[in-house]
Design a protein around this motif. Structure first.
Motif, mmCIF file in Angstrom:
data_model
loop_
_atom_site.group_PDB
_atom_site.id
_atom_site.type_symbol
_atom_site.label_atom_id
_atom_site.label_comp_id
_atom_site.label_asym_id
_atom_site.label_seq_id
_atom_site.Cartn_x
_atom_site.Cartn_y
_atom_site.Cartn_z
ATOM 1 N N GLU A 140 0.840 -1.198 0.089
ATOM 2 C CA GLU A 140 0.050 0.050 0.031
ATOM 3 C C GLU A 140 0.884 1.463 -0.058
ATOM 4 O OE1 GLU A 140 -3.833 -1.201 2.335
ATOM 5 O OE2 GLU A 140 -2.235 -0.683 3.584
ATOM 6 N N ILE A 141 2.202 1.050 0.327
ATOM 7 C CA ILE A 141 3.068 2.265 0.279
ATOM 8 C C ILE A 141 3.707 2.371 -1.170
ATOM 9 C CG2 ILE A 141 4.951 3.447 1.256
ATOM 10 C CD1 ILE A 141 3.930 2.215 3.964
ATOM 11 N N GLN A 142 3.562 3.470 -1.956
ATOM 12 C CA GLN A 142 3.915 3.269 -3.235
ATOM 13 C C GLN A 142 5.440 4.262 -3.537
ATOM 14 O OE1 GLN A 142 2.452 1.992 -5.413
ATOM 15 N NE2 GLN A 142 0.786 1.786 -4.155
ATOM 16 N N GLU A 143 6.339 3.709 -4.331
ATOM 17 C CA GLU A 143 7.628 4.383 -4.537
ATOM 18 C C GLU A 143 7.268 5.017 -5.931
ATOM 19 O OE1 GLU A 143 11.347 1.943 -4.013
ATOM 20 O OE2 GLU A 143 10.357 1.044 -2.254
ATOM 21 N N TRP A 144 7.749 6.226 -5.978
ATOM 22 C CA TRP A 144 7.338 7.063 -7.059
ATOM 23 C C TRP A 144 8.249 8.240 -7.265
ATOM 24 C CZ3 TRP A 144 4.136 11.663 -7.759
ATOM 25 C CH2 TRP A 144 3.658 12.025 -6.805
ATOM 26 N N LYS A 145 8.540 8.656 -8.353
ATOM 27 C CA LYS A 145 9.284 10.218 -8.616
ATOM 28 C C LYS A 145 8.353 11.072 -8.972
ATOM 29 C CE LYS A 145 13.333 12.372 -10.025
ATOM 30 N NZ LYS A 145 14.684 12.396 -10.532
ATOM 31 N N PRO A 146 7.920 12.248 -8.178
ATOM 32 C CA PRO A 146 7.402 13.306 -8.709
ATOM 33 C C PRO A 146 8.058 13.955 -9.689
ATOM 34 C CG PRO A 146 7.192 13.470 -6.342
ATOM 35 C CD PRO A 146 8.210 12.380 -6.707
ATOM 36 N N ALA A 147 7.091 14.562 -10.760
ATOM 37 C CA ALA A 147 7.831 15.181 -12.093
ATOM 38 C C ALA A 147 8.685 16.539 -11.448
ATOM 39 C CB ALA A 147 6.724 15.851 -12.963
ATOM 40 N N GLU A 148 8.011 16.808 -10.231
ATOM 41 C CA GLU A 148 8.439 18.233 -9.660
ATOM 42 C C GLU A 148 9.898 17.991 -8.886
ATOM 43 O OE1 GLU A 148 5.541 20.081 -7.179
ATOM 44 O OE2 GLU A 148 6.213 18.643 -5.530
ATOM 45 N N PHE A 149 10.183 16.776 -8.497
ATOM 46 C CA PHE A 149 11.175 16.410 -7.520
ATOM 47 C C PHE A 149 12.699 17.316 -7.696
ATOM 48 C CE2 PHE A 149 14.555 13.716 -5.775
ATOM 49 C CZ PHE A 149 13.956 13.349 -4.581
ATOM 50 N N ASP A 150 13.127 17.408 -9.085
ATOM 51 C CA ASP A 150 14.467 17.871 -9.169
ATOM 52 C C ASP A 150 14.057 19.666 -9.133
ATOM 53 O OD1 ASP A 150 15.854 15.724 -9.451
ATOM 54 O OD2 ASP A 150 15.126 15.413 -11.347
ATOM 55 N N TRP A 151 13.076 20.005 -8.867
ATOM 56 C CA TRP A 151 12.680 21.418 -8.542
ATOM 57 C C TRP A 151 12.450 21.663 -7.179
ATOM 58 C CZ3 TRP A 151 13.773 24.298 -12.658
ATOM 59 C CH2 TRP A 151 13.779 23.902 -13.818
ATOM 60 N N VAL A 152 12.393 20.720 -6.388
ATOM 61 C CA VAL A 152 11.996 20.694 -5.220
ATOM 62 C C VAL A 152 13.349 20.719 -4.352
ATOM 63 C CG1 VAL A 152 11.205 19.799 -3.013
ATOM 64 C CG2 VAL A 152 9.827 19.867 -4.917
ATOM 65 N N TYR A 153 14.351 19.844 -4.711
ATOM 66 C CA TYR A 153 15.492 19.377 -4.252
ATOM 67 C C TYR A 153 16.576 19.839 -5.008
ATOM 68 C CZ TYR A 153 13.136 16.623 -0.932
ATOM 69 O OH TYR A 153 11.999 16.337 0.083
ATOM 70 N N GLU A 154 17.569 20.520 -4.575
ATOM 71 C CA GLU A 154 18.747 20.969 -5.408
ATOM 72 C C GLU A 154 19.647 19.581 -5.826
ATOM 73 O OE1 GLU A 154 21.874 22.595 -2.014
ATOM 74 O OE2 GLU A 154 21.090 23.828 -3.402
#
Ligand code: IDP
Ligand code: MG
Length: 154
Positions: A140-154
């Motif tokens: 029930e816990i998903q692993e995924w990468k949000p499209a914005e990930f590299d805009w949130v983290y440097e």
């Protein structure tokens, strides 16, 4: 060493938060901050399940009332992931007693009594892990990468 950006916290909208229509508002704050939702469900937990969740508070005088409150209606459970999400989640929730919560925090903006404080958040990285696996099965816990990930983290 584990990626700091994969720290997890368990956040729950309590029965009063659900009844008062605050689910979206609470989720929005975590989303807007840049945290990642990895699990989410509505459920009606049993007394036993809640007693285990709050096992450290068993000897407190308010424990029976807490269990009655928490079993009074459906709750919305979530796991949020990100850098320092446990500590930031607690800050975003505010103090346990809403009257001591700063305006701008979830409890400071939406509630008054400690026994109706609308949301739960894990208090340590360890309890984040324990509570996430107490409320969610592995699938029930998903692993995924949000499209914005590299805009949130440097
Ligand atoms: P927390 O939710 O901020 O981590 P805890 O001390 O873990 O606070 O307590 C769990 C929950 O028990 C609180 O969120 C609140 O709903 C309830 N609670 C804590 N202290 C009191 C009290 O003094 N009277 C009534 N309910 C309380
Ligand atoms: Mg607690």
């Amino acid at each position: 060493m584990a990626d700091k950006r994969s720290e997890r916290t368990f956040i729950m909208v309590k029965p009063d938060g659900v009844q008062r229509g605050l689910v979206g508002e609470i989720m929005k704050r975590f989303e807007n901050r840049g945290y990642k939702l990895v699990a989410c469900k509505m459920c009606r937990p049993s007394q036993e399940h809640l007693e285990e969740h709050y096992r450290d508070l068993k000897s407190k005088p308010f424990f029976p009332g807490l269990i009655t409150y928490m079993t009074s209606g459906p709750v919305v459970c979530m796991v949020w992931e990100g850098k320092e999400v446990v500590k930031m989640g607690r800050m975003m929730l505010g103090a346990t007693n809403p009257l001591e919560s700063n305006p701008g925090t979830i409890r400071g903006d939406f509630c008054i009594d400690v026994g109706r404080n609308i949301c739960h958040g894990s208090d340590s990285v360890e309890s984040g892990k324990r509570e996430s696996s107490h409320w969610f099965k592995e699938g029930e816990i998903q692993e995924w990468k949000p499209a914005e990930f590299d805009w949130v983290y440097e």
